[in-house]
Design an enzyme around this catalytic site. Structure first.
Site, PDB file in Angstrom:
ATOM      1  N   ASP A  21       0.828  -1.210   0.000  1.00  0.00           N
ATOM      2  CA  ASP A  21       0.000   0.000   0.000  1.00  0.00           C
ATOM      3  C   ASP A  21       0.865   1.264   0.000  1.00  0.00           C
ATOM      4  OD1 ASP A  21      -2.370   1.406  -0.026  1.00  0.00           O
ATOM      5  OD2 ASP A  21      -2.674   1.293   2.152  1.00  0.00           O
ATOM      6  N   THR A  67     -11.070  -6.634  -4.610  1.00  0.00           N
ATOM      7  CA  THR A  67     -12.403  -6.548  -5.231  1.00  0.00           C
ATOM      8  C   THR A  67     -12.921  -5.106  -5.121  1.00  0.00           C
ATOM      9  OG1 THR A  67     -13.278  -7.399  -3.131  1.00  0.00           O
ATOM     10  CG2 THR A  67     -13.190  -8.945  -4.949  1.00  0.00           C
ATOM     11  N   ASN A  69     -11.044  -2.435  -5.225  1.00  0.00           N
ATOM     12  CA  ASN A  69     -10.273  -1.527  -6.092  1.00  0.00           C
ATOM     13  C   ASN A  69     -10.938  -1.300  -7.455  1.00  0.00           C
ATOM     14  OD1 ASN A  69      -7.054  -2.697  -4.846  1.00  0.00           O
ATOM     15  ND2 ASN A  69      -8.217  -0.877  -4.261  1.00  0.00           N
TER      16      ASN A  69
HETATM   17  C1  IPE Z   1      -5.566  -2.675  -0.191  1.00  0.00           C
HETATM   18  O1  IPE Z   1      -5.180  -1.355  -0.371  1.00  0.00           O
HETATM   19  C2  IPE Z   1      -5.537  -3.394  -1.492  1.00  0.00           C
HETATM   20  C3  IPE Z   1      -4.214  -3.567  -2.096  1.00  0.00           C
HETATM   21  C4  IPE Z   1      -3.069  -3.231  -1.566  1.00  0.00           C
HETATM   22  C5  IPE Z   1      -4.224  -4.197  -3.380  1.00  0.00           C
HETATM   23  P1  IPE Z   1      -6.253  -0.193  -0.512  1.00  0.00           P
HETATM   24  O2  IPE Z   1      -5.487   1.071  -0.629  1.00  0.00           O
HETATM   25  O3  IPE Z   1      -7.210  -0.507  -1.576  1.00  0.00           O
HETATM   26  O4  IPE Z   1      -6.997  -0.280   0.900  1.00  0.00           O
HETATM   27  P2  IPE Z   1      -7.899   0.787   1.675  1.00  0.00           P
HETATM   28  O5  IPE Z   1      -8.990   1.177   0.756  1.00  0.00           O
HETATM   29  O6  IPE Z   1      -7.023   1.929   2.027  1.00  0.00           O
HETATM   30  O7  IPE Z   1      -8.365   0.055   2.883  1.00  0.00           O
HETATM   31  C1  IPE Z   2      -1.597   0.284  -3.371  1.00  0.00           C
HETATM   32  O1  IPE Z   2      -1.383   1.654  -3.391  1.00  0.00           O
HETATM   33  C2  IPE Z   2      -1.860  -0.288  -4.749  1.00  0.00           C
HETATM   34  C3  IPE Z   2      -3.249  -0.696  -4.980  1.00  0.00           C
HETATM   35  C4  IPE Z   2      -4.191  -0.692  -4.080  1.00  0.00           C
HETATM   36  C5  IPE Z   2      -3.584  -1.163  -6.311  1.00  0.00           C
HETATM   37  P1  IPE Z   2      -2.580   2.692  -3.393  1.00  0.00           P
HETATM   38  O2  IPE Z   2      -2.960   2.982  -4.798  1.00  0.00           O
HETATM   39  O3  IPE Z   2      -3.685   2.214  -2.521  1.00  0.00           O
HETATM   40  O4  IPE Z   2      -1.881   3.966  -2.751  1.00  0.00           O
HETATM   41  P2  IPE Z   2      -2.482   4.947  -1.683  1.00  0.00           P
HETATM   42  O5  IPE Z   2      -2.987   4.115  -0.537  1.00  0.00           O
HETATM   43  O6  IPE Z   2      -3.578   5.707  -2.345  1.00  0.00           O
HETATM   44  O7  IPE Z   2      -1.333   5.813  -1.268  1.00  0.00           O
HETATM   45 MG    MG Z   3      -4.079   2.412  -0.554  1.00  0.00          MG
END
Ligand code: IPE
Ligand code: IPE
Ligand code: MG
Length: 246
Positions: A21, A67, A69
């Protein structure tokens, strides 16, 4: 002394899972578009995968796309899918060089055909590799996984293939995407968020949780070795008392 040298090779976690993340925040900090963060994140993936293979980790599961995302802006989802295809193409060499087998869990049928095709190709080409198993969680949601498991079990009961009283933890386990893997020993999440976000809810029942503020694109094997060292210095009691562990 480097963390790698402090790790006890006889007490490695059998299964490490990582919630990668912080790509978006990393990009924002640099004044770049979110997708630039995803792009940079692929370098971290390569380094961590190689690091795991290097020290002898058997099972690594990476949360790459949930799911939930799918609800992101269309443009970001499309870029992520394109990035997946190009990364799979590019990283096949890393996988082969390191004798790593690629696997995937999730509702894969929801992925665009181009991703599914590339994924199946890489899984097929690496299926004989034995040093480490790398599993990508794609279009993965733990609740979704549990729902499909219950549907399958229910269907088997209806067909009289199993009876209600046969259902136990191992039956449920056998119907999860992760059926071939041991439970997660160590769950790492980068970026400072301290939540699970619908990842492997059943499988982390007794996992050690490790949260770091490092944003995913900056994460490297040395950080992972630090997490493993930290893990090895915890007492996992599994409900027992410290004295019982002897
Ligand atoms: C969790 O990260 C999913 C992945 C790392 C693929 P998100 O960024 O989607 O999670 P939330 O929404 O902050 O909980
Ligand atoms: C994790 O990074 C990658 C995916 C969830 C696909 P994020 O895209 O969630 O990055 P932040 O949390 O917005 O910084
Ligand atoms: Mg994230």
């Amino acid at each position: 002394m480097k963390y790698k040298d402090k790790i006890n090779p006889d007490a490695l976690p059998k299964h490490i899972a990582i919630i990668m993340d912080g790509n978006g925040r990393w990009a924002k900090k640099q004044g770049l578009l979110r997708v630039a963060g995803h792009q940079k994140g692929t370098k971290a993936v390569r380094d961590v995968v190689e690091g795991c293979a290097e020290i002898g980790i058997q099972q690594l599961t990476l949360y790459a796309f949930s799911t939930e995302n799918w609800k992101r802006p269309k443009m970001e989802v499309e870029t992520l899918m394109k990035l997946l295809v190009s990364s799979l193409r590019k990283e096949i060499k890393t996988l082969q060089d390191n004798n790593i087998r690629l696997d995937a869990i999730g509702n894969l049928q929801n992925l665009p055909a181009s991703v599914l095709k590339e994924l199946e190709e890489v899984m097929d080409k690496t299926s004989g590799n034995t040093r480490m198993n790398l599993t990508l969680a794609l279009s993965y949601g733990s609740r979704d996984e549990l729902v499909q498991a219950m549907q399958q079990i229910g269907a088997k009961i209806q067909r009289n293939e199993i009876s209600l009283k046969d259902i136990d933890e191992s039956v449920i386990n056998e119907h999860l995407y992760t059926r071939k893997f041991p439970d997660v020993d160590l769950l790492i999440r980068t970026s400072g968020e301290q939540r699970i976000s619908n990842f492997l809810l059943w499988q982390i029942a007794y996992a050690e949780l490790y949260f770091t503020k490092i944003l995913w694109p900056d994460y490297r094997r040395e950080h992972l070795f630090e997490a493993i060292y930290n893990y090895q210095n915890r007492e996992r009691r599994f409900g027992k008392t410290s004295e019982q562990l002897g």
